[in-house]
Scaffold this motif. Structure first.
Motif, short mmCIF file in Angstrom:
data_model
loop_
_atom_site.label_atom_id
_atom_site.label_comp_id
_atom_site.label_asym_id
_atom_site.label_seq_id
_atom_site.Cartn_x
_atom_site.Cartn_y
_atom_site.Cartn_z
N LEU A 164 0.81 -1.22 0.00
CA LEU A 164 0.00 0.00 0.00
C LEU A 164 0.84 1.27 0.00
O LEU A 164 0.29 2.37 -0.10
CB LEU A 164 -0.93 0.01 1.21
N ASP A 165 2.15 1.12 0.18
CA ASP A 165 3.08 2.25 0.26
C ASP A 165 2.66 3.23 1.36
O ASP A 165 2.50 4.43 1.13
CB ASP A 165 3.18 2.96 -1.10
N ILE A 166 2.45 2.66 2.54
CA ILE A 166 2.12 3.48 3.72
C ILE A 166 3.07 3.08 4.85
O ILE A 166 3.66 1.99 4.81
CB ILE A 166 0.65 3.29 4.17
N PRO A 167 3.23 3.94 5.87
CA PRO A 167 4.11 3.58 6.98
C PRO A 167 3.59 2.36 7.75
O PRO A 167 2.40 2.24 8.03
CB PRO A 167 4.10 4.83 7.87
N TYR A 168 4.51 1.50 8.08
CA TYR A 168 4.20 0.29 8.85
C TYR A 168 3.49 0.65 10.16
O TYR A 168 2.55 -0.03 10.56
CB TYR A 168 5.53 -0.44 9.13
N SER A 169 3.94 1.70 10.81
CA SER A 169 3.40 2.08 12.12
C SER A 169 1.94 2.53 12.06
O SER A 169 1.28 2.65 13.10
CB SER A 169 4.26 3.19 12.74
N ASP A 170 1.41 2.77 10.85
CA ASP A 170 0.02 3.22 10.71
C ASP A 170 -0.97 2.05 10.63
O ASP A 170 -2.17 2.27 10.53
CB ASP A 170 -0.13 4.08 9.44
N ILE A 171 -0.47 0.81 10.66
CA ILE A 171 -1.33 -0.35 10.45
C ILE A 171 -1.53 -1.13 11.75
O ILE A 171 -0.58 -1.36 12.49
CB ILE A 171 -0.72 -1.31 9.40
N GLN A 172 -2.76 -1.53 11.99
CA GLN A 172 -3.08 -2.46 13.08
C GLN A 172 -3.94 -3.57 12.50
O GLN A 172 -4.84 -3.32 11.69
CB GLN A 172 -3.84 -1.77 14.21
N PHE A 173 -3.65 -4.82 12.91
CA PHE A 173 -4.44 -5.97 12.48
C PHE A 173 -5.35 -6.43 13.61
O PHE A 173 -4.93 -6.47 14.77
CB PHE A 173 -3.53 -7.14 12.11
N PHE A 174 -6.57 -6.81 13.23
CA PHE A 174 -7.53 -7.35 14.18
C PHE A 174 -8.11 -8.64 13.62
O PHE A 174 -8.39 -8.74 12.43
CB PHE A 174 -8.68 -6.35 14.42
N MET A 175 -8.26 -9.61 14.51
CA MET A 175 -8.93 -10.86 14.14
C MET A 175 -9.97 -11.15 15.21
O MET A 175 -9.65 -11.11 16.41
CB MET A 175 -7.93 -12.01 14.04
N ASP A 176 -11.18 -11.40 14.78
CA ASP A 176 -12.30 -11.63 15.70
C ASP A 176 -12.44 -10.48 16.69
O ASP A 176 -12.73 -10.68 17.87
CB ASP A 176 -12.12 -12.95 16.45
N GLY A 177 -12.17 -9.25 16.22
CA GLY A 177 -12.33 -8.06 17.05
C GLY A 177 -11.20 -7.81 18.03
O GLY A 177 -11.24 -6.86 18.79
N LYS A 178 -10.15 -8.65 18.00
CA LYS A 178 -9.04 -8.50 18.95
C LYS A 178 -7.77 -8.09 18.22
O LYS A 178 -7.46 -8.61 17.15
CB LYS A 178 -8.80 -9.81 19.70
N LEU A 179 -7.03 -7.16 18.86
CA LEU A 179 -5.78 -6.68 18.29
C LEU A 179 -4.76 -7.83 18.18
O LEU A 179 -4.59 -8.60 19.13
CB LEU A 179 -5.20 -5.56 19.17
#
Length: 126
Positions: free
Chosen positions: A82-97
């Motif tokens: 996506l050519d965006i900073p790594y620090s700007d991304i958070q992943f969630f699975m089943d509503g949990k970080l």
């Protein structure tokens, strides 16, 4: 005078001059072409995963990694795509970080045989 012949010529002739002049090392590769190091590395990586990542704008991105990879690896792949900073991304699975240092092995509900559904939150670019 005795005739001098190269080792190749002697081998082709199959004459008695051809002798095993030592012991060769066993091959480091097995019949599949993998070394013992390759096998250990493959075991550590684990099964291949297909991550289906839902982005805030509704688009879907596919990331391929392995069970042994950590969340940070997958986030890094997405950041590059996506050519965006790594620090700007958070992943969630089943509503949990999904915390960066955890590997996908640390999530008991992940089945490598099925596509893994992940929701990405991305900080607004300023």
């Amino acid at each position: 005078l005795k005739e001098q012949r190269s080792p190749c010529a002697m081998a082709e002739a199959g004459g008695p001059e051809v002798a095993d002049e030592g012991v060769s090392f066993p091959s480091q590769y097995d019949e599949s072409g993998m070394s013992s190091f390759d096998k250990v590395e493959a075991d550590l990586r684990g099964a291949q995963l297909r991550l289906s990542i839902s982005l805030p704008d509704g688009r879907m991105e596919m990331i391929v990694c392995n069970m042994g990879h950590d969340v940070a690896f997958a986030k890094g792949q997405l950041a590059r795509k996506l050519d965006i900073p790594y620090s700007d991304i958070q992943f969630f699975m089943d509503g949990k970080l999904m915390f960066d240092p955890l590997s996908f092995n640390d999530f008991p509900n992940i089945d490598a045989k099925q596509e893994v559904q992940i929701v990405a939150q991305i900080k607004a670019q300023s």
